[in-house]
Design a protein around this motif. Structure first.
Motif, PDB file in Angstrom:
ATOM      1  N   GLY A   1      60.071 -82.700  28.833  1.00 38.15           N
ATOM      2  CA  GLY A   1      59.714 -83.715  29.814  1.00 38.15           C
ATOM      3  C   GLY A   1      58.298 -83.540  30.329  1.00 38.15           C
ATOM      4  N   GLY A   2      57.784 -84.556  30.946  1.00 39.54           N
ATOM      5  CA  GLY A   2      56.434 -84.540  31.503  1.00 39.54           C
ATOM      6  C   GLY A   2      56.014 -85.964  31.799  1.00 39.54           C
ATOM      7  N   ARG A   3      54.815 -86.110  32.316  1.00 40.93           N
ATOM      8  CA  ARG A   3      54.326 -87.456  32.611  1.00 40.93           C
ATOM      9  C   ARG A   3      52.877 -87.582  32.182  1.00 40.93           C
ATOM     10  N   SER A   4      52.499 -88.796  31.863  1.00 40.06           N
ATOM     11  CA  SER A   4      51.119 -89.079  31.485  1.00 40.06           C
ATOM     12  C   SER A   4      50.304 -89.384  32.734  1.00 40.06           C
ATOM     13  N   LEU A   5      49.055 -88.966  32.716  1.00 41.84           N
ATOM     14  CA  LEU A   5      48.124 -89.290  33.788  1.00 41.84           C
ATOM     15  C   LEU A   5      47.085 -90.256  33.239  1.00 41.84           C
ATOM     16  N   ASP A   6      46.703 -91.246  34.037  1.00 39.61           N
ATOM     17  CA  ASP A   6      45.702 -92.192  33.543  1.00 39.61           C
ATOM     18  C   ASP A   6      44.296 -91.874  34.046  1.00 39.61           C
TER      19      ASP A   6
END
Length: 336
Positions: free
Chosen positions: A117-122
């Motif tokens: 899991g993780g999240r993208s940063l813009d």
């Protein structure tokens, strides 16, 4: 006017069911799974989230037949496993029964990954730009170690020429716009090919944009989705992360290179490839959409693909990018 350039051939890939997915994974990993079989977003492949009986999260990817050769997929897996062995944060495929990482069923290849899991940063802060630079510097230090056998070479006269030829041969464009496209791509390739003549070519991620770089708080950034791994210039793996054109992002480039050069030298002359690579990306994207249309009858990312309005806009953007490249001022010496 979305055109099918060849008839669809039904295969196991088009007949995937939860029972088949679970059965294949249980067999190749010699485990039992729960009933979880959740489809995940993927424009080309078929990807599912599973769960082992011990609670371990798994992700299985079924590769679309005809897109990659076995050698190309093995190149990807070898690169990932080599990176993981150097403790570089990537999500490497699991070893299956028989000691390989690539499964096969009725001519369809698949692989299984641990769920990560993780999240993208813009957008990134200064420390994160340094961290991304270090991550890609380490990745490229490994990537320079060997040449892949089955992967495309990312240069105008090879990858871009192949993609342009595919679009023209498939008759995806109206005849008059096809002539304009052919002339425009011919001019572009002739204009930018000399810039690649002395450029170092190594194994790269190939599609390193913010969605393929996930952030795990308390750990680090992870590089994911090496489907488009290629033999290409190192600069390809960071220009898509920049928040603007090169002349507007000197601060981000400086920070990135500071981190990158902790582990590997970077040839600053290759920064002149950013705008040519952007033009190549335009054509890559057109061919990617066309491939979806040829396989599925439509493009889910560009519903208007194939219309006259679509191609007029794409040709205008490509022509403007070519003019931008022609007007670019060459960097002096080894600076930015």
């Amino acid at each position: 006017m979305n055109l099918i350039v060849r008839p669809l051939t039904p295969s196991a890939f088009h007949r995937l069911t939860p029972d088949l997915v679970l059965g294949l994974v249980e067999k190749v990993l010699d485990i039992r799974c729960t009933n979880l079989c959740r489809p995940l977003a993927s424009y080309i492949n078929r990807v599912y989230e599973l769960e082992g009986e011990n609670g371990e999260g798994l992700v299985v990817k079924f590769y679309r037949p005809g897109r990659w050769s076995r050698a190309a997929l093995e190149d990807e897996h070898e690169f990932l496993l080599e990176l993981a062995s150097r403790e570089i944060p990537v999500v490497a495929p699991l070893v299956l029964q028989g000691n390989g990482s690539l499964g096969e069923h009725e001519g369809m290849y698949f692989t299984v990954f641990p769920k990560c899991g993780g999240r993208s940063l813009d957008e990134y802060n200064e420390e994160q730009w340094l961290e991304i630079g270090r991550l890609l510097g380490r990745t490229h230090a490994v990537g320079a170690g060997r040449i892949p056998e089955g992967r495309i070479t990312m240069t105008p006269d090879k990858s871009t020429r192949q993609q342009a030829d595919y679009l023209l041969a498939g008759k995806f464009l109206p005849a008059d716009l096809a002539r304009q496209f052919a002339e425009l791509t011919k001019t572009l390739i002739a204009e930018i090919s000399p810039l690649f003549a002395s450029t170092e070519m190594i194994r790269i991620h190939g599609d390193c944009h913010f969605s393929n770089l996930i952030y795990r708080p308390g750990e680090s950034f992870y590089l994911i989705d090496f489907d488009d791994m290629a033999l290409g210039p190192p600069v390809q793996d960071f220009w898509m992360l920049l928040p603007g054109y090169r002349e507007d992002t000197f601060a981000e480039i400086d920070l990135f290179l500071e981190g990158y050069e902790t582990f590997r030298d970077f040839d600053r002359r290759s920064l002149r490839l950013i705008e040519p690579l952007r033009a190549m990306r335009f054509i890559h994207y057109m061919a990617w959409c066309a491939y979806q249309v040829a396989e599925e009858g439509l493009s889910r990312v560009a519903p208007d693909f194939g219309t006259r309005e679509y191609w007029q806009l794409e040709l205008r953007d490509l022509a403007e990018q070519l003019e931008r490249i022609k007007a670019a001022i060459e960097p002096q010496g080894n600076g930015l």
